[in-house]
Design a protein around this motif. Structure first.
Motif, PDB file in Angstrom:
ATOM      1  N   TYR A  33       0.825  -1.202   0.000  1.00  0.00           N
ATOM      2  CA  TYR A  33       0.000   0.000   0.000  1.00  0.00           C
ATOM      3  C   TYR A  33       0.863   1.257   0.000  1.00  0.00           C
ATOM      4  O   TYR A  33       1.940   1.284   0.592  1.00  0.00           O
ATOM      5  CB  TYR A  33      -0.858   0.060   1.281  1.00  0.00           C
ATOM      6  CG  TYR A  33      -1.579  -1.206   1.642  1.00  0.00           C
ATOM      7  CD1 TYR A  33      -0.900  -2.276   2.215  1.00  0.00           C
ATOM      8  CD2 TYR A  33      -2.948  -1.326   1.426  1.00  0.00           C
ATOM      9  CE1 TYR A  33      -1.568  -3.445   2.551  1.00  0.00           C
ATOM     10  CE2 TYR A  33      -3.623  -2.486   1.777  1.00  0.00           C
ATOM     11  CZ  TYR A  33      -2.918  -3.534   2.334  1.00  0.00           C
ATOM     12  OH  TYR A  33      -3.581  -4.692   2.674  1.00  0.00           O
ATOM     13  N   TYR A  35       0.299   5.233   1.291  1.00  0.00           N
ATOM     14  CA  TYR A  35      -0.536   6.202   1.982  1.00  0.00           C
ATOM     15  C   TYR A  35       0.150   7.563   1.960  1.00  0.00           C
ATOM     16  O   TYR A  35       1.365   7.657   1.982  1.00  0.00           O
ATOM     17  CB  TYR A  35      -0.708   5.827   3.462  1.00  0.00           C
ATOM     18  CG  TYR A  35      -1.609   4.659   3.750  1.00  0.00           C
ATOM     19  CD1 TYR A  35      -1.103   3.359   3.799  1.00  0.00           C
ATOM     20  CD2 TYR A  35      -2.964   4.847   4.009  1.00  0.00           C
ATOM     21  CE1 TYR A  35      -1.935   2.290   4.107  1.00  0.00           C
ATOM     22  CE2 TYR A  35      -3.797   3.778   4.317  1.00  0.00           C
ATOM     23  CZ  TYR A  35      -3.265   2.508   4.350  1.00  0.00           C
ATOM     24  OH  TYR A  35      -4.087   1.447   4.659  1.00  0.00           O
ATOM     25  N   LEU A  45      -5.357   6.688   1.861  1.00  0.00           N
ATOM     26  CA  LEU A  45      -4.931   5.566   1.045  1.00  0.00           C
ATOM     27  C   LEU A  45      -4.818   6.019  -0.400  1.00  0.00           C
ATOM     28  O   LEU A  45      -5.731   6.645  -0.941  1.00  0.00           O
ATOM     29  CB  LEU A  45      -5.936   4.417   1.158  1.00  0.00           C
ATOM     30  CG  LEU A  45      -5.643   3.181   0.329  1.00  0.00           C
ATOM     31  CD1 LEU A  45      -4.362   2.500   0.791  1.00  0.00           C
ATOM     32  CD2 LEU A  45      -6.814   2.214   0.374  1.00  0.00           C
ATOM     33  N   VAL A  48      -3.364   0.352  -3.708  1.00  0.00           N
ATOM     34  CA  VAL A  48      -3.243  -0.972  -3.126  1.00  0.00           C
ATOM     35  C   VAL A  48      -2.846  -1.940  -4.230  1.00  0.00           C
ATOM     36  O   VAL A  48      -3.413  -1.899  -5.328  1.00  0.00           O
ATOM     37  CB  VAL A  48      -4.560  -1.458  -2.488  1.00  0.00           C
ATOM     38  CG1 VAL A  48      -4.375  -2.852  -1.884  1.00  0.00           C
ATOM     39  CG2 VAL A  48      -5.041  -0.480  -1.431  1.00  0.00           C
ATOM     40  N   LEU A  90       3.784   6.956   3.332  1.00  0.00           N
ATOM     41  CA  LEU A  90       3.970   5.705   4.054  1.00  0.00           C
ATOM     42  C   LEU A  90       3.657   4.521   3.155  1.00  0.00           C
ATOM     43  O   LEU A  90       2.676   4.525   2.415  1.00  0.00           O
ATOM     44  CB  LEU A  90       3.047   5.645   5.274  1.00  0.00           C
ATOM     45  CG  LEU A  90       3.306   6.675   6.375  1.00  0.00           C
ATOM     46  CD1 LEU A  90       2.210   6.593   7.426  1.00  0.00           C
ATOM     47  CD2 LEU A  90       4.650   6.445   7.029  1.00  0.00           C
TER      48      LEU A  90
END
Lengths: 120, 114
Positions: A33, A35, A45, A48, A90
């Motif tokens: 993922y 972020y 988000l 993915v 992140l």
């Protein structure tokens, strides 16, 4: 804290630059993922990937381009960014979609330390 | 749409005391997970505790425990015997069963007073 690593840890770039963020996970996970974390806002988000396939693109501008060559590596390619794109980015990983009889912590996401991006 | 609300932007507690961080959420799903993550200053986010919605028993992990009230859609975190190392941003998060997406709250900054 070394299960998910991110490089670089800090990045300063101009609006016309092209750069890439790298994420690597050593946990045997199948989902990864990206972020975006901005001050006083919930984590957003962005993308993915499950088994190297993109399964979520949360209306992210095209100046952010993800790449997932395998289940262990994830990149975020950046070009012509704006100052408002400055944030902590992140990376996270998890086992992925719940499988019958799968691991107990299938849905737990493990985070990297982040890349602090500043766009001038 | 799922939402997670943390109404306390900042909290402080005396070392060795107990503190409770609040979290409320909204979802139309019947199966879901709830998480508390901790993000110390300049360090990476780590999982503190997680709760499966189908479990009535509240999760505990050493000094950390939750009060999960499914009907009220409330998921508070209790930290007992607070330590200096507990100082961090704490994020509440909601995830659907079988779905990788997590919805996070805005976080609560916890300060430990020596």
């Amino acid at each position: 804290e070394t299960g998910v690593t991110q490089t670089p840890r800090h990045l300063v770039m101009g609006m016309t630059n092209k750069k890439s963020l790298k994420c690597e996970q050593h946990l045997g996970h199948n989902a990864m993922y990206w972020y975006k974390q901005s001050a006083k806002k919930p984590l957003e988000l962005m993308f993915v990937y499950n088994f190297k396939e993109q399964t979520e693109n949360n209306s992210v501008p095209s100046r952010f381009s993800p790449e997932c060559p395998n289940s262990s590596h994830l990149f975020l390619h950046l070009h012509t960014l704006q100052p408002e794109d400055s944030a902590l980015y992140l990376c996270a990983s998890s086992h992925g979609r719940v499988l019958a009889g799968g691991p107990k912590d299938t849905d737990t996401q493990y985070f990297g330390p982040g890349t602090r991006l500043t766009v001038l | 749409a799922q939402t997670v609300t943390q109404s306390q932007p900042e909290m402080s507690v005396q070392e060795a005391e107990t503190v409770t961080l609040s979290c409320t959420y909204d979802t139309s799903e019947s199966d879901y997970y709830l998480f508390w993550y901790k993000q110390p200053p300049s360090r990476q986010m780590i999982l503190v505790i997680r709760q499966e919605a189908y479990k009535q028993q509240n999760a505990t992990e050493n000094r950390f425990s939750v009060n999960f009230q499914k009907a009220a859609k409330s998921f508070s975190l209790k930290i007992s015997d607070s330590q200096l190392g507990d100082a961090a941003m704490y994020f509440c998060a909601l995830g659907d069963f079988g779905n990788e997406k997590l919805t996070f709250g805005t976080g609560t900054r916890l300060t430990i007073i020596p």
